[in-house]
Enzyme design. Structure first.
Site, short mmCIF file in Angstrom:
data_model
loop_
_atom_site.label_atom_id
_atom_site.label_comp_id
_atom_site.label_asym_id
_atom_site.label_seq_id
_atom_site.Cartn_x
_atom_site.Cartn_y
_atom_site.Cartn_z
N LYS A 8 7.28 -43.35 12.81
CA LYS A 8 5.84 -43.14 12.59
C LYS A 8 5.38 -41.88 11.81
CE LYS A 8 3.51 -44.63 16.19
NZ LYS A 8 2.70 -45.77 15.56
N ARG A 78 0.79 -39.95 19.84
CA ARG A 78 1.77 -41.30 19.75
C ARG A 78 3.36 -41.14 19.77
NH1 ARG A 78 -1.58 -45.46 17.16
NH2 ARG A 78 -3.61 -44.80 16.54
N GLY A 87 5.89 -50.93 21.33
CA GLY A 87 5.31 -51.10 22.48
C GLY A 87 6.24 -50.52 23.73
N MET A 89 7.34 -47.34 24.04
CA MET A 89 6.90 -45.92 24.51
C MET A 89 5.48 -45.86 24.60
SD MET A 89 9.89 -43.70 22.80
CE MET A 89 9.82 -44.53 21.23
N ARG A 322 5.70 -48.74 8.58
CA ARG A 322 7.32 -48.65 8.91
C ARG A 322 7.71 -49.98 8.48
NH1 ARG A 322 6.14 -49.29 15.43
NH2 ARG A 322 4.94 -51.37 15.41
N HIS A 438 2.06 -58.00 21.70
CA HIS A 438 3.39 -57.46 22.23
C HIS A 438 4.38 -58.45 22.15
CE1 HIS A 438 6.18 -56.36 25.46
NE2 HIS A 438 6.05 -55.35 24.99
N SER A 754 48.84 -63.37 14.91
CA SER A 754 47.52 -63.47 15.36
C SER A 754 47.24 -62.77 16.66
CB SER A 754 47.13 -64.88 15.29
OG SER A 754 45.83 -65.20 15.56
N CYS A 822 42.17 -64.16 16.65
CA CYS A 822 41.70 -65.36 16.82
C CYS A 822 40.95 -65.09 18.27
CB CYS A 822 42.70 -66.45 16.89
SG CYS A 822 44.16 -66.19 18.01
N TYR A 842 42.56 -61.92 7.93
CA TYR A 842 41.34 -63.05 8.43
C TYR A 842 41.00 -62.87 9.63
CZ TYR A 842 44.60 -65.95 11.16
OH TYR A 842 45.72 -66.35 11.91
#
Length: 869
Positions: A8, A78, A87, A89, A322, A438, A754, A822, A842
């Site tokens: 902000k 703020r 929302g 804080m 923002r 909100h 693997s 895996c 991979y």
């Protein structure tokens, strides 16, 4: 300077430098917040004096005085962290009002009602946030005043009525805060700054950071800014807008505004706002100015912007810009569109979309063929569909979700204290609020469906029920919400899985052109392989043969094989299983034509294919106690004896994996025969089958050497009898610490590795996963004993160190050794990043995680390239 000023503070500073209309103010840095906590929630030395000096600068710029009854300066206080936490804080508005400045404000503006309304709002907000008084007490008093004066909304209350409300508010403070409401503006400011700092560690903020993996040590900045008022009449307004639609990504100004209101009214959903498009008709000059500013800010930041603004007597003021929170679909579309608009590069587009966004795009939607009963329609606030049991408070939602139940959180409107319930719920329904309320903003950020502002839904929090479409849904009853249409639907509705298309396909193609790691999938059946290919998998990294044994038509044969008293009888049962297994492998190899399929030989202990010891013991004991003839329970007794014989104290570390194959080699011989016979059959059909046979749970080179030698004999027999050759390889899973540490020896006989990171994590930590997650692991994470659940994200200092050793040692013996992963970590972005760093070939994950892994692998590659630059 987001690190220092918060999002902000950085946004208003940048807009001020650009010459945009921004109310004067100053920002207290995140460093000051962290110092505040280090000093036991006390301001660091010198900070307060700097605040007073900065306040004098604001007074000079505005020509107003803080606490001056003739020309009072009012400010907002703020919060604003580096990462957007909408929302979570606290914010205090209209600060600086007292009995004297109230009179001055009324005379200065010539609007007594406006002044009284501002003071009423200030007392309510300050008392809730700074003094800790329950906000509902003020809401009840306001509702009572509206009923008494027959006012439809708070805007209809007269100055005299508002004066009565203010007196009642002060009485509430006197009773519940045990003191008078503070009149000194300097005292108000000091207390408000401390409260905003303290809100960094309130429960909802901590829950939000945990969910979004935002570090807890960043702190929040505090911006103190001159108040401008959107509630000074019909030529005033307040609103929130996005430079593109945050739901779809469409390039159109999206948002809402409220005439004659303050910003809290829009966010809290107290009144139903107007679409931003209406402003073009109602305030055309201001709309044109705002539209130009919105476009300019988007071009400057090269991203979708979330804008807050106020119009005071026809003058536009920008309060915030923002990066806009957006849905997964919007994130992808905006990234792709901005490449086409030449605002960003393809690499930036790939980095702009979070892997979690791809996951969210794979949310289910309602089956269009399903018959549905729509109870109500609200605003489509966050896409996707979900069903669950109705729950009316956040604590209950969290409690039921922890018990394994799917719930939908139902509220009149949500507030930041509901965040833990929203995290636990499948989705959110509110009867009030808009698309920027909100509930909408937080649900979108979490990727959860949300229907907001369903005004025909009558929510009764006391009776824990809601009424809609002539139906009453009580707590615990199932219903469905569709956040893409805004529909509230009776019962649990059939859902279907989504498919990749359009912009997402384009983004993933860009990711594929960037990444080095291949992405394979875990799959046990042909339909898994088909889905994996559709999602872009380049192979099957784990096909678990034991899952095939559990099918009902073959389980009796498997049990007969296990219970066979002789090898000959066991072989007869295996002969029956052979064509079934051959068919299994034929199907999956055919689906993956031209791509590798890693097939793991039987891994779990044999008792897992038999009834449980406890159930059999109960059956036999009951039969004996009832005096039944032994012939009636002979089969159960025989099974009980067999299960007892196979029973182990710790089966995870017992007779399983390659140990089972060495003790009963005829089992894995049948499996290898089935694999290669299927490959031979496919070769005759001119299908390119590429089986890779994985020997599990090897801890010693001799286990692998003997198993492979035995199976190579079987392979030669199959191929010799077929009179042909097929390509196949033998490798092993690295899932025991000893295997990782002796990888140089194991690589002598293994053609590929693997990493089975689920078992490797269990054996490294000494955890039994099911017991750990059920008993203490989540508490470990919550209490910061561990930074994350090691079964979700790789433990790099421990498990990762073993993996690094295995890669280094294995490739020292066999330089071309192919290595992958895996375990479930193969779909986790943080773990994929480590796999890129290790140089694995991979990662393999569940089919639905393949698109996530494709993007994460590209981002990991870009991060390595950036680091090496």
């Amino acid at each position: 300077m987001r690190d220092l000023l918060g999002g902000k503070g950085a946004g208003v500073a940048e807009m001020t430098r650009a010459g945009l209309p921004v109310p004067p103010g100053f920002t207290i840095t995140t460093e000051a917040c962290n110092a505040y906590y280090k000093r036991g929630e006390r301001f660091p030395p010198g900070m307060w004096e700097q605040v007073l000096t900065a306040l004098q600068g604001v007074e000079r710029k505005t020509g107003k005085g803080f606490g001056d009854p003739r020309n009072p300066l009012l400010v907002s206080v703020r919060s604003g962290a580096k990462f957007s936490m909408p929302g979570m804080m606290d914010t205090v508005l209209n600060l600086g009002l007292n009995a004297e400045t109230l009179d001055g404000l009324a005379k200065l503006t010539g609007n007594e009602r406006f002044a009284f309304d501002a003071y009423r709002r200030f007392i309510q907000l300050f008392s809730k946030i700074v003094l800790g008084v329950d906000g509902q007490l003020f809401e009840h008093a306001l509702d009572q005043a509206k009923r008494q004066h027959r006012a439809a909304t708070d805007a209809d209350l007269s100055p005299a009525a508002l004066g009565e409300v203010i007196d009642e508010y002060k009485a509430i403070v006197r009773k519940h805060a045990r003191g008078e409401f503070p009149e000194d503006p300097i005292e108000q400011l000091r207390a408000a700054i401390g409260a905003v700092f303290s809100s960094w560690n309130n429960k909802r903020a901590v829950d939000y950071r945990n969910f979004n993996r935002i570090p807890h040590d960043l702190g929040t900045a505090v911006s103190v800014q001159t108040m401008v008022f959107g509630n000074m009449g019909d030529d005033s307004a307040t609103g929130v807008a996005f430079t593109r639609d945050p739901n779809t990504g469409e390039k159109v100004l999206f948002g809402e505004y409220l005439p004659n209101a303050q910003g809290e009214d829009v966010v809290a959903g107290i009144r139903t706002p107007h679409p931003i498009a209406d402003m073009a008709r109602e305030m055309p000059r201001v709309y044109r100015q705002f539209d130009q500013i919105a476009k300019r800010l988007e071009r400057h930041y090269r991203d979708i912007q979330d804008l807050e603004f106020t119009i005071e007597r026809g003058l536009l003021y920008m309060l915030q810009t923002r990066s806009g929170k957006r849905t997964a679909a919007a994130a992808v579309k905006v990234a792709v569109d901005m490449v086409r608009e030449r605002l960003i590069t393809r690499e930036e587009a790939v980095q702009r979309v979070e892997p979690a966004h791809i996951d969210q795009l794979l949310h289910r939607r309602i089956d269009p063929a399903a018959a549905i009963e729509v109870l109500a329609t609200g605003l489509a606030a966050s896409p996707g569909a979900a069903y669950g049991k109705a729950v009316f408070d956040a604590d209950r939602a969290e409690e039921m979700a922890k018990a394994g139940e799917k719930v939908i959180l139902v509220r009149i409107e949500t507030n930041p204290d509901d965040v833990h319930g929203m995290i636990a719920a499948e989705g959110v329904l509110t009867s009030r609020g808009g698309r920027t309320s909100h509930a909408a903003v937080v649900a979108r950020g979490m990727g959860k469906p949300c229907v907001a502002g369903a005004e025909s839904v009558r929510v009764d929090l006391e009776k824990r029920q809601f009424t809609a479409g002539g139906r009453t849904i009580h707590e615990g009853e199932q219903f469905t919400i569709d956040g893409s249409t805004g529909n509230v639907i009776a019962g649990a509705v059939p859902m279907i899985d989504p498919e990749i298309s359009g912009e997402l396909e384009q983004l993933l193609r860009w990711a594929d052109s960037i990444r080095r790691l291949e992405v394979w999938a875990n799959g046990d059946y042909p339909h898994d392989a088909r889905r994996a290919r559709e999602f872009g998998a380049q192979g099957i990294g784990l096909c678990r043969t034991e899952h095939m044994f559990m099918e009902q038509d073959r389980l009796p044969i498997v049990q007969r094989m296990i219970l066979a008293p002789t090898t000959a009888e066991r072989r007869r049962a295996l002969d029956e299983l052979l064509p079934m297994q051959r068919g299994d492998f034929y199907g999956i190899l055919k689906e993956m034509r031209g791509l590798p399929v890693v097939i793991r030989l039987i891994d779990p202990p044999l008792h897992e294919f038999l009834p449980s010891l406890e159930d059999l013991l109960v059956e036999v004991t009951r039969a004996q106690a009832l005096g039944k003839p032994e012939s009636e329970y002979a089969e159960q007794k025989r099974l009980l004896d067999a299960v007892r014989d196979l029973h182990e104290q710790n089966p995870m570390l017992g007779l399983r994996g390659c140990r089972l194959g060495l003790k009963f080699p005829e089992i894995i011989e049948m499996q290898v025969r089935a694999i290669l016979e299927a490959a031979v059959q496919l070769k005759r059909e001119k299908v390119d089958a590429r089986p890779e046979i994985m020997i599990p749970l090897v801890g010693h080179i001799e286990e692998l050497r003997r198993t492979r030698a035995y199976l190579e004999t079987t392979a030669k027999q199959v191929l010799g009898a077929a009179g042909t050759r097929v390509s196949y390889r033998f490798g092993t899973m690295i899932e025991l610490p000893r295997a990782a540490l002796t990888a140089a020896q194991i690589a002598e006989d293994a053609e590929f590795f693997s990493f089975g990171t689920n078992d490797l994590t269990q054996t490294t930590f000494g955890f039994s996963r099911d017991d750990a997650e059920g008993k203490f692991l989540f508490q470990y994470v919550e209490d910061k004993v561990l930074p994350a659940n090691p079964f979700e994200t790789l433990d790099i200092p421990g498990v990762g160190r073993l993996m690094r050793a295995a890669v280094t040692e294995g490739r020292r013996t066999r330089p071309g050794l192919k290595i992958g992963i895996c375990g479930e970590h193969g779909g986790d972005p943080a773990s994929i990043s480590f796999c890129e760093e290790l140089g694995l070939e991979y990662v393999s994950c569940s089919p639905f995680r393949v698109p996530v892994a494709r993007l994460a692998a590209a981002q990991a590659r870009l991060a390595v390239s950036e680091r090496d630059r």
